[in-house]
Design a protein around this motif. Structure first.
Motif, short mmCIF file in Angstrom:
data_model
loop_
_atom_site.label_atom_id
_atom_site.label_comp_id
_atom_site.label_asym_id
_atom_site.label_seq_id
_atom_site.Cartn_x
_atom_site.Cartn_y
_atom_site.Cartn_z
N ASP A 1 0.81 -1.22 0.00
CA ASP A 1 0.00 0.00 0.00
C ASP A 1 0.84 1.26 0.00
O ASP A 1 0.31 2.37 0.02
N SER A 2 2.17 1.13 -0.01
CA SER A 2 3.06 2.29 0.03
C SER A 2 3.75 2.48 -1.31
O SER A 2 4.63 1.69 -1.67
N PRO A 3 3.38 3.52 -2.08
CA PRO A 3 4.06 3.75 -3.37
C PRO A 3 5.56 3.98 -3.20
O PRO A 3 6.35 3.58 -4.06
N VAL A 4 5.96 4.62 -2.11
CA VAL A 4 7.38 4.91 -1.91
C VAL A 4 8.17 3.62 -1.73
O VAL A 4 9.22 3.40 -2.37
N ILE A 5 7.67 2.72 -0.87
CA ILE A 5 8.38 1.46 -0.63
C ILE A 5 8.37 0.59 -1.88
O ILE A 5 9.36 -0.07 -2.21
N ARG A 6 7.23 0.60 -2.61
CA ARG A 6 7.19 -0.18 -3.86
C ARG A 6 8.25 0.32 -4.84
O ARG A 6 8.88 -0.46 -5.54
N ALA A 7 8.46 1.64 -4.86
CA ALA A 7 9.47 2.19 -5.76
C ALA A 7 10.89 1.85 -5.30
O ALA A 7 11.80 1.73 -6.12
N LEU A 8 11.05 1.68 -3.99
CA LEU A 8 12.37 1.37 -3.45
C LEU A 8 12.77 -0.09 -3.66
O LEU A 8 13.96 -0.40 -3.71
N LEU A 9 11.79 -0.98 -3.77
CA LEU A 9 12.10 -2.41 -3.83
C LEU A 9 13.03 -2.79 -4.99
O LEU A 9 13.96 -3.58 -4.78
N PRO A 10 12.85 -2.26 -6.21
CA PRO A 10 13.82 -2.60 -7.26
C PRO A 10 15.24 -2.12 -6.93
O PRO A 10 16.22 -2.80 -7.28
N LEU A 11 15.35 -0.97 -6.26
CA LEU A 11 16.68 -0.48 -5.87
C LEU A 11 17.30 -1.40 -4.83
O LEU A 11 18.51 -1.68 -4.88
N VAL A 12 16.47 -1.88 -3.89
CA VAL A 12 16.96 -2.85 -2.91
C VAL A 12 17.39 -4.13 -3.62
O VAL A 12 18.39 -4.76 -3.27
N GLY A 13 16.63 -4.51 -4.66
CA GLY A 13 17.00 -5.68 -5.43
C GLY A 13 18.35 -5.52 -6.11
O GLY A 13 19.17 -6.45 -6.12
N LEU A 14 18.62 -4.34 -6.67
CA LEU A 14 19.93 -4.08 -7.29
C LEU A 14 21.04 -4.17 -6.24
O LEU A 14 22.12 -4.69 -6.52
#
Length: 308
Positions: A43-56
């Motif tokens: 439900d958090s757009p910010v965290i959803r956007a961060l997840l690919p960066l965390v994946g990298l």
């Protein structure tokens, strides 16, 4: 247990973490929505956007750990990354209720378990490499002033907090001893006593911290400052060498780097300010007063102005 077996075990643990990073990074990069839904943060757009960066970030860890080059360093970067993940999940846990909160709590517990494994692996890798956790720092600067002036300003220890921004105070307590109070990560302070071990006018100042002063754990450190003529009559070359054990060891150092407190950059910044004070009489900073690698300071940076 023999040293070779320790090294073999440490490398095996590091490779296992590498495969774990590869799996996590691939999932976070290719299916961030599914990962966010599982963790209860969809439900958090910010965290959803961060997840690919965390994946990298995880894939970078995987490359370093599976390659087998300096597993100690890569294991500690995973510990630092875990700390960041726990901070994000802790914030998410406070803001959620019901089933989603339960999923966030489960994800937090899982990351906490991974953190424990990462920390154990990092400690085993350091022990296998014979590491002590001490940091060794070197930096230098050329100051357009005579050696005598540079030495005299540094030797007056009360001047040090003027250009060492993490120092609160340095007090002379007699018999070649001084008491230092400095800022530590997470807005705390640490104090210790030190003694001069060598003092050659216009050439060298060397010191070491004292143990068992009755003032708490303090900081274990030693170092020297050398003053020599710069080539071509350009003033004085100031060289600093330090060895110290940060509070909390490598864990403390890793967490400090998360908040922009990289020790080697601190020393370089201190020397730059020392140069400014001797050459201009003041330190020029931006309005945001960025120190080291603090991204939040650079974000607010303005043209430099002299300090009033």
């Amino acid at each position: 247990m023999s040293a070779p077996y320790d090294e073999h075990e440490a490398r095996g643990l590091a490779r296992a973490l590498g495969w774990m990073s590869l799996g996590l990074g691939t999932a976070q990069l290719t299916a961030p929505r599914a990962v966010g839904r599982t963790a209860g943060v969809d439900d958090s757009p910010v965290i959803r956007a961060l997840l690919p960066l965390v994946g990298l970030r995880e894939l970078t860890h995987a490359a370093g750990l599976l390659r087998g080059h300096r597993p100690t360093r890569w294991a500690w970067t995973r510990v630092a990354g875990d700390a960041m993940d726990l901070a994000i999940l802790g914030t998410a846990l406070r803001d959620r209720r019901g089933p989603r909160r339960q999923r966030v709590a489960a994800a937090t517990a899982a990351v906490a378990g991974i953190t424990a494994i990462d920390l154990y692996t990092a400690l085993r890798a350091r022990a296998a490499a014979g590491g002590t956790g001490d940091l060794h720092l070197r930096a230098s600067v050329t100051v357009n002033r005579p050696r005598a002036e540079a030495y005299r300003h540094w030797r007056e220890f009360g001047n040090l907090p003027r250009f060492m921004t993490h120092l609160r105070s340095v007090d002379d307590i007699g018999e070649g001893r001084t008491r230092w109070t400095a800022e530590a990560p997470v807005k705390s302070t640490v104090s210790w006593e030190a003694e001069l071990v060598e003092d050659l006018p216009d050439e060298l100042i060397a010191w070491r911290s004292l143990r068992d002063t009755g003032q708490g754990p303090g900081v274990s450190s030693s170092g020297s400052v050398r003053f020599s003529d710069a080539p071509g009559g350009r003033g004085t070359e100031v060289r600093v060498e330090m060895t110290y054990a940060p509070p909390g060891g490598r864990v403390g150092a890793a967490f400090a780097r998360l908040f922009g407190e990289h020790p080697e950059q601190q020393v370089r910044d201190d020397l730059r300010r020392f140069k400014q004070i001797l050459e201009t009489g003041e330190v020029a900073r931006s309005d945001a007063r960025p120190e080291g690698f603090r991204a939040r300071g650079f974000a607010r940076e303005r043209p430099a102005q002299p300090v009033a």
